[in-house]
Design an enzyme around this catalytic site. Structure first.
Site, short mmCIF file in Angstrom:
data_model
loop_
_atom_site.label_atom_id
_atom_site.label_comp_id
_atom_site.label_asym_id
_atom_site.label_seq_id
_atom_site.Cartn_x
_atom_site.Cartn_y
_atom_site.Cartn_z
N LEU A 1 -21.60 1.95 -0.69
CA LEU A 1 -22.60 1.73 0.37
C LEU A 1 -22.62 2.90 1.36
O LEU A 1 -22.82 2.71 2.55
CB LEU A 1 -22.29 0.42 1.10
N THR A 2 -22.40 4.10 0.83
CA THR A 2 -22.42 5.25 1.76
C THR A 2 -23.55 6.22 1.45
O THR A 2 -23.90 7.04 2.28
CB THR A 2 -21.08 6.02 1.72
N TYR B 1 0.83 -1.22 0.00
CA TYR B 1 0.00 0.00 0.00
C TYR B 1 0.85 1.27 0.00
O TYR B 1 0.36 2.35 -0.29
CB TYR B 1 -0.92 0.08 1.22
N PRO C 1 -15.67 -3.10 3.04
CA PRO C 1 -16.98 -3.32 3.67
C PRO C 1 -18.02 -2.27 3.23
O PRO C 1 -19.21 -2.51 3.36
CB PRO C 1 -16.68 -3.18 5.17
N GLY D 1 -17.13 2.79 -1.11
CA GLY D 1 -17.93 4.01 -1.02
C GLY D 1 -19.33 3.87 -1.59
O GLY D 1 -20.18 4.73 -1.38
#
Ligand SMILES: NC(=O)c1ccc[n+]([C@@H]2O[C@H](COP(=O)([O-])OP(=O)(O)OC[C@H]3O[C@@H](n4cnc5c(N)ncnc54)[C@H](OP(=O)(O)O)[C@@H]3O)[C@@H](O)[C@H]2O)c1
Length: 286
Positions: free
Chosen positions: A205-206, A56, A199, A203
């Site tokens: 599911l925001t 990362y 999860p 984004g």
């Protein structure tokens, strides 16, 4: 330390963490002050798992946060077993690099980032055992492993008396494969944490959207959110937490207000009827 009821177990390692961690895969390029405040926000809530990986490029940023204030942070990073670096010795030298960038002597959780097809898992297990025996890792896990691969590596580790702490896999209301591909069942059977990445579906599911294949699900999440004075993302995270006590979502956040909002998914429960309605509405793609 928060009471056990406010934390979740990393398998049988004895390590307990907040039910929500934080993902850092976008911390490298993000606004440094915002990321530092994001870190302070999550560790202010308790032993939050700070998830990074050598690939990362965010280990140094996490290290700067830890140096400023280690607090109760539970730090996790990952070994990338690219072809040509698959020996136990390579794993340990990669771990040394991660420890140096993080500025710590021991990592709380060290993962193998992904399995290599046709590669003997024993080699990874040997590296992870060495990481534990040298005191460089407090616990070890895997990521993106299938159920059978999990069982095999858990068996190898078990012979050295080391429990498999976690399998980190893609899991959200828009990607429920762990429920159907055997990974969630294997986590239950082996008593291993299921650390859920993406999860919030990166984004998606925001917030409600008219231009989204998941319009109906998002509308339902919005309805339920209103009754709890919560947000869509909080309901999406709360659902994952309610699915199984082994699930530990790690939503990515580079902004403190997002991290704070996500922590608002803790400390309350969806009703059974709400849980079931979301269950039915969410697309069950393998
Ligand atoms: N093991 C693996 O192979 C693997 C693969 C991919 C990812 N991961 C891990 O999983 C973590 C999570 O993945 P991700 O960050 O890509 O996806 P994600 O958690 O599904 O979504 C993160 C996105 O949602 C936004 N967000 C977070 N909380 C929000 C809120 N309350 N309201 C509105 N927006 C919100 C974030 O914005 P801001 O950034 O603007 O705050 C970011 O754009 C990564 O950071 C990484 O640690 C692991």
């Amino acid at each position: 330390m928060p009471p056990d009821s406010d934390t979740r177990a990393l398998g049988r390692t004895g390590i307990r963490v907040l039910p929500l961690g934080v993902g850092t895969n976008k911390w490298r390029g993000a606004d440094r002050a915002a990321v530092t405040e994001t870190y302070r926000t999550v560790i202010g809530a308790g032993p939050c798992m700070i998830d990074t990986a050598e690939v990362y490029g965010s280990e140094r940023v996490v290290g700067d946060c830890l140096r400023a204030d280690p607090g109760p942070a539970v730090t996790a990073t990952k070994f990338a077993p690219f072809p040509g670096r698959t020996s136990p010795r390579r794993l340990i030298s990669a771990l040394d690099g991660s420890l140096a960038r993080l500025g710590v002597e021991t990592i709380d959780l060290y993962y193998v980032h992904f399995p290599l097809p046709l590669y003997d898992l024993r080699v990874f297990a040997e590296g992870l055992v060495e990481a534990m025996k040298s005191g460089k890792a407090r616990a070890v896990g895997v990521a993106n492993f299938g159920a059978d691969q999990m069982r095999r590596i858990a068996d190898h580790l078990g012979r050295a008396g080391i429990p498999l702490a976690a399998n980190q896999v893609h899991y959200s209301l828009l990607k429920r494969a762990p429920e159907t591909n055997g990974v969630l069942d294997a986590c239950r059977e082996l008593d291993v944490a299921l650390v859920a990445y993406f999860p919030l579906a990166s984004g998606r599911l925001t917030q409600a959207s008219d231009h989204n294949r998941s319009k109906a699900l998002l509308a339902l999440l919005a309805d339920i959110a209103r009754t709890h004075d919560a947000s869509i993302s909080q309901v999406a995270l709360n659902w994952l937490l309610a699915r199984d006590p082994r699930v530990i979502p790690i939503p990515g956040a580079t902004k403190p207000h997002h991290a704070k909002a996500n922590l608002g998914a803790l400390g309350w429960r969806l009703s059974e009827a709400e849980f079931d309605a979301i269950d039915r509405s969410s697309v069950q793609r393998p």
